[in-house]
Write a protein that holds these residues in place. Structure first.
Motif, PDB file in Angstrom:
ATOM      1  N   VAL A  56      99.829  64.347 121.518  1.00 58.62           N
ATOM      2  CA  VAL A  56      98.724  64.962 120.928  1.00 58.62           C
ATOM      3  C   VAL A  56      98.853  65.572 119.615  1.00 58.62           C
ATOM      4  N   LEU A  99      97.896  63.024 117.424  1.00 59.20           N
ATOM      5  CA  LEU A  99      96.184  62.794 117.430  1.00 59.20           C
ATOM      6  C   LEU A  99      95.425  63.905 116.780  1.00 59.20           C
ATOM      7  N   TYR A 100      96.122  65.021 116.650  1.00 56.01           N
ATOM      8  CA  TYR A 100      95.146  66.258 115.893  1.00 56.01           C
ATOM      9  C   TYR A 100      94.424  65.735 114.631  1.00 56.01           C
ATOM     10  N   TRP A 148      89.647  68.584 119.842  1.00 58.21           N
ATOM     11  CA  TRP A 148      90.643  69.648 119.809  1.00 58.21           C
ATOM     12  C   TRP A 148      90.822  70.532 120.751  1.00 58.21           C
ATOM     13  N   GLU A 158      92.567  68.636 123.569  1.00 54.04           N
ATOM     14  CA  GLU A 158      93.893  68.383 123.247  1.00 54.04           C
ATOM     15  C   GLU A 158      94.910  69.730 123.154  1.00 54.04           C
ATOM     16  N   ARG A 159      94.151  70.862 122.775  1.00 49.53           N
ATOM     17  CA  ARG A 159      94.798  72.044 123.164  1.00 49.53           C
ATOM     18  C   ARG A 159      95.136  72.344 124.734  1.00 49.53           C
ATOM     19  N   ILE A 186      95.585  70.306 126.741  1.00 47.30           N
ATOM     20  CA  ILE A 186      96.762  69.440 127.181  1.00 47.30           C
ATOM     21  C   ILE A 186      98.119  70.060 126.728  1.00 47.30           C
TER      22      ILE A 186
END
Length: 443
Positions: free
Chosen positions: A84, A87-88, A97, A100-101, A103
């Motif tokens: 992650v 990937l940001y 985002w 993802e945050r 995760i």
């Protein structure tokens, strides 16, 4: 402490690297979001995702560990974190985002559970308190060091996202290669929120308010700096000031809390934090004032976390302390989810100063509520009071439960010393030996 470092240095080093990676990615997203044109409210939603994932993992991770074991959970979650982080910058969109945050928050909570379980297993009853102190210190040091990394390369590139990914990957090596046996994991049965409120209204309300304060400073401080037009160096110093304050005041305030009515200390400390935030609103043009305010807010909010846990434990038996702390951790997580959202909305409507307006409101609200609670019931007897053991809001339920074990052991040791002192008094007093009933009445 030397014995703790001798046996747990690899684990503590891994935790420090994990915190560097976590602290860097949080601040970096705040800076990159501002440069990408994301609104303050959009960034608040992104930042709240971390705490939503963290809270979810605190409930799900124990079951995952029981099914497949510590090592597999640790390795799997670590892989997701590294992925992650890379990937940001590839997909700079608020919704992506936010996912993802979530995760990242979920995975970090699981990693903390595993690392803290190992640390607890590697400690003995004699040095568990020192081990927890060392753990707290490396956590804070890792977050502070992360802010300095913001100054190294250009934050608009990929390198600053690669660095935390590499640090997190390296952090797993000393932990996974540790020869310490895999610990057993037992989950604590939480108290209901209704029951917890009945036991300690101040503990529950205070932890909810502190969740908002801590999440705002952890997730939105860099966003505030970007919105306020601070330079990159100023942003990194500003964010670091919150954690330097926490590191400096954690143990002195904890020591003081064991020697006075905790509610009085809560009122004083929360008032200082609230006034510091209010001063930052009115004097935001002076960077020195902002640093002082960040130092005082961080130095107030983080110790209050431990003090409120100890205050709640004052009204619980030792067999219910862990369950009470688990409930407080949950309510703190709810406040942490709401904090960035409200902070982002305040910054959208009032400008960057809304960041400190929210913190001031929450801290002064805690001051008023703690003062009101002092009129509702007397302080517990000093003999019944629990001991404060430092634990941070970024810790998982495992560290909180370990802190309760340390507090219980300290309380039992103090009671044993009191019994021994009473026996010595009896043995040394000739009247007590001849007339024990009269001696006990005289005492």
């Amino acid at each position: 402490m030397t014995e703790v470092l001798k046996h747990s240095w690899a684990l503590l080093l891994g935790v420090m690297l994990l915190m560097v990676g976590n602290g860097l990615q949080g601040s970096l997203l705040g800076v990159r979001g501002g440069s990408a044109g994301f609104s303050a409210f959009s960034m608040s939603v992104v930042m709240s995702g971390y705490f939503a994932g963290f809270l979810l993992a605190s409930r799900m991770t124990p079951g995952m560990i029981r099914r497949v074991g510590h090592v597999r959970v640790f390795a799997a979650l670590g892989s997701f974190i590294s992925a992650v982080l890379i990937l940001y910058p590839a997909f700079p969109h608020p919704i992506i985002w936010t996912v993802e945050r979530m995760i990242i928050g979920f995975c970090y909570c699981g990693v903390y559970v595993t690392a803290e379980s190992w640390l607890n297993n590697a400690s003995s009853n004699e040095n568990r308190g020192q081990a927890l102190s060392a753990y707290m210190i490396v956590q804070m040091f890792g977050i502070i060091a992360a802010q300095m990394l913001l100054l190294v390369p250009d934050p608009s590139g990929f390198l600053l996202f690669v660095i935390p990914s590499v640090l997190v990957s390296i952090a797993f090596a000393p932990i996974l290669l540790s020869i310490t046996p895999t610990p057993a994991f037992d989950t604590t049965r939480p108290m209901s929120l209704r029951e917890l409120y009945t036991v300690s209204p101040l503990g529950m309300v205070g932890m909810f308010l502190l969740g908002g304060v801590f999440a705002s400073q952890f997730g939105m401080a860099a966003v505030y700096g970007s919105e306020a037009g601070l330079s990159l160096g100023q942003i990194s110093t500003f964010v670091a000031a919150f954690y330097v304050g926490a590191l400096v005041t954690q143990y002195p305030l904890g020591w003081l809390s064991d020697r006075m009515d905790r509610r009085v200390l809560v009122v004083i400390v929360a008032l200082v934090g609230g006034l510091a935030a209010a001063a930052a609103v009115s004097l935001s043009g002076h960077f020195t004032v902002l640093l002082a305010a960040a130092f005082l807010v961080g130095g107030a909010s983080n110790p209050l976390y431990s003090i409120l846990i100890a205050h709640t434990n004052d009204y619980l038996g030792t067999d219910r302390m862990a369950a009470g702390s688990a409930g407080l951790l949950f309510i703190n997580g709810l406040g942490a989810i709401a904090g960035p959202l409200i902070s982002g909305y305040a910054m959208e409507t009032m400008g960057p100063g809304g960041f400190f307006v929210l913190i001031a409101a929450l801290m002064l609200g805690l001051t008023a509520y703690a003062g009101w609670r002092m009129t509702r019931r007397p302080a517990p007897e000093s003999d019944d009071a629990a001991s404060v053991t430092a634990v941070g809001p970024v810790s998982s339920p495992v560290a909180v439960e370990v802190a309760q074990e340390v507090a219980i052991e300290a309380q039992e040791a103090a009671e044993a010393e009191a019994v021994e002192a009473a026996k010595l008094d009896v043995d040394s007093d000739p009247i007590a030996r001849r007339m024990p009933k009269f001696w006990s009445l005289r005492k």
